[in-house]
Design an enzyme around this catalytic site. Structure first.
Site, PDB file in Angstrom:
ATOM      1  N   ASP A 151       1.353  -9.087 -11.243  1.00  0.00           N
ATOM      2  CA  ASP A 151       1.335  -9.727 -12.559  1.00  0.00           C
ATOM      3  C   ASP A 151       1.910 -11.138 -12.551  1.00  0.00           C
ATOM      4  O   ASP A 151       2.982 -11.391 -11.995  1.00  0.00           O
ATOM      5  CB  ASP A 151       2.116  -8.881 -13.567  1.00  0.00           C
TER       6      ASP A 151
ATOM      7  N   ARG B 170       2.605  -2.921 -22.469  1.00  0.00           N
ATOM      8  CA  ARG B 170       3.397  -3.365 -21.321  1.00  0.00           C
ATOM      9  C   ARG B 170       4.519  -4.290 -21.770  1.00  0.00           C
ATOM     10  O   ARG B 170       4.293  -5.240 -22.518  1.00  0.00           O
ATOM     11  CB  ARG B 170       2.508  -4.117 -20.322  1.00  0.00           C
TER      12      ARG B 170
ATOM     13  N   HIS C 185      -3.986  -7.073  -8.265  1.00  0.00           N
ATOM     14  CA  HIS C 185      -3.175  -8.232  -8.623  1.00  0.00           C
ATOM     15  C   HIS C 185      -1.708  -7.835  -8.759  1.00  0.00           C
ATOM     16  O   HIS C 185      -1.369  -6.678  -9.012  1.00  0.00           O
ATOM     17  CB  HIS C 185      -3.661  -8.873  -9.932  1.00  0.00           C
TER      18      HIS C 185
ATOM     19  N   HIS D 199      -1.380  -3.822  -8.302  1.00  0.00           N
ATOM     20  CA  HIS D 199      -1.971  -2.676  -8.989  1.00  0.00           C
ATOM     21  C   HIS D 199      -3.395  -2.983  -9.431  1.00  0.00           C
ATOM     22  O   HIS D 199      -3.825  -4.136  -9.471  1.00  0.00           O
ATOM     23  CB  HIS D 199      -1.110  -2.208 -10.169  1.00  0.00           C
TER      24      HIS D 199
END
Length: 311
Positions: A105, A275, A103, A259
């Site tokens: 983000d 994150r 995906h 990723h």
């Protein structure tokens, strides 16, 4: 390449990890006090290599990570729908689910994030690495007929089509609650399948696990085309894999990559990273047409980055 921090002279070393993607950066102590020259070199390395890695950043706290992120851009709130995550960072925590699908983000909103900074906090005793793929290299590998086809397509992305949708395979209460919050507000956005990168001018395939279908095509046709283009992205030649150590930091260009967090550690093991995401602009296709909102308002999540686009 050499840069100066505010208090010491530091030699920055960039070690390339693959032809198309990935580099390790040595000689930098990340934080909010990093000198402008160092920040500029980090930006340049990110633009060239798409994802960059730093070892030995054990000194970083959540505040320090956030202050460093502010040097690279404007941090978003942690997530458009997961509002219980905190104020500054989103916990990528195996106890809440595992993001083991490809995906980019948050593509279900119109203002797709430009970059993310991920810091290792708790790691399993084995496994738990992450793989990134270059969506620029994937586009560049397309034969001309597929290139023209991709440039003519638009795709609908929603927050019901990400890795979170598989959380029910795991009856764990924490993962189920996370999925419920992830889907608590519905977002859907129509994006060009080929985005023109606003800084480098490169073209990249904008796909990944949030894609619902291609506009104007049936579900079966959409699935077939999605797999064709997605397989180009995830070719091993277009990827780099990072084996995490405590204190590691990864920064990736979200407009040029996908990723995948590899789920190769047992349930008794714990993996937690934090994150912080940077605000991005609204994607623009080869024809100059922007992405359009179908449902949901992402204003709470992020401002729209007004960066001047590359010529």
């Amino acid at each position: 390449m050499s840069v100066d921090t505010l208090d010491t002279a530091t030699t920055v070393q960039v070690t390339k990890l693959g032809t198309h993607i990935g580099a390790r950066i040595d000689g930098v102590r990340l934080g909010g006090d990093l000198a402008p020259a160092a920040v500029a070199d980090i930006r340049a390395a990110l633009a060239e290599h798409k994802v960059i890695f730093f070892r030995g950043q054990d000194h970083l706290t959540e505040d320090g990570q956030y202050e460093f992120a502010e040097l690279l851009g404007s941090p978003t709130t942690p997530h458009p729908t997961v509002r219980s995550a905190g104020v500054k960072s989103l916990a990528i925590d195996s106890r809440l689910g595992r993001s083991n699908s490809w995906h980019t983000d948050v593509t279900f909103v119109d203002r797709v994030p430009k970059a993310s900074i991920l810091r290792a906090v708790v790691l399993p005793s084995y496994g738990g690495s992450t793989t990134w793929a270059s969506t620029v290299a994937a586009y560049n590998s397309l034969p001309e007929p597929l290139e023209r086809l991709a440039e003519s397509l638009r795709a609908r992305h929603t927050n019901l089509y990400d890795y979170a949708a598989t959380a029910e395979d795991n009856p764990d209460e924490g993962a189920t609650a996370y999925r419920r919050e992830f889907e608590s507000s519905y977002f859907e956005t129509e994006h060009p399948v080929v985005e023109v990168h606003p800084e480098t001018g490169e073209r990249a395939l904008l796909l990944g696990g949030f894609v619902k279908h291609f506009v104007g095509l049936s579900d079966s046709e959409s699935q077939a085309l999605f797999r064709l283009f997605q397989d180009r992205i995830t070719r091993l030649e277009n990827t780099t894999r990072w084996n995490w150590e405590l204190g590691d930091v990864a920064i990736w260009d979200n407009r040029a990559t996908q990723h995948y967090a590899i789920d190769d550690y047992d349930g008794s093991e714990h993996r937690r990273l934090t994150r912080i995401t940077l605000a991005g602009g609204v994607p623009v296709g080869v024809d100059g047409a922007q992405s359009t909102v179908i449902a949901g308002d992402a204003e709470y999540y992020s401002a729209v980055d007004q960066l001047t686009r590359a010529a």
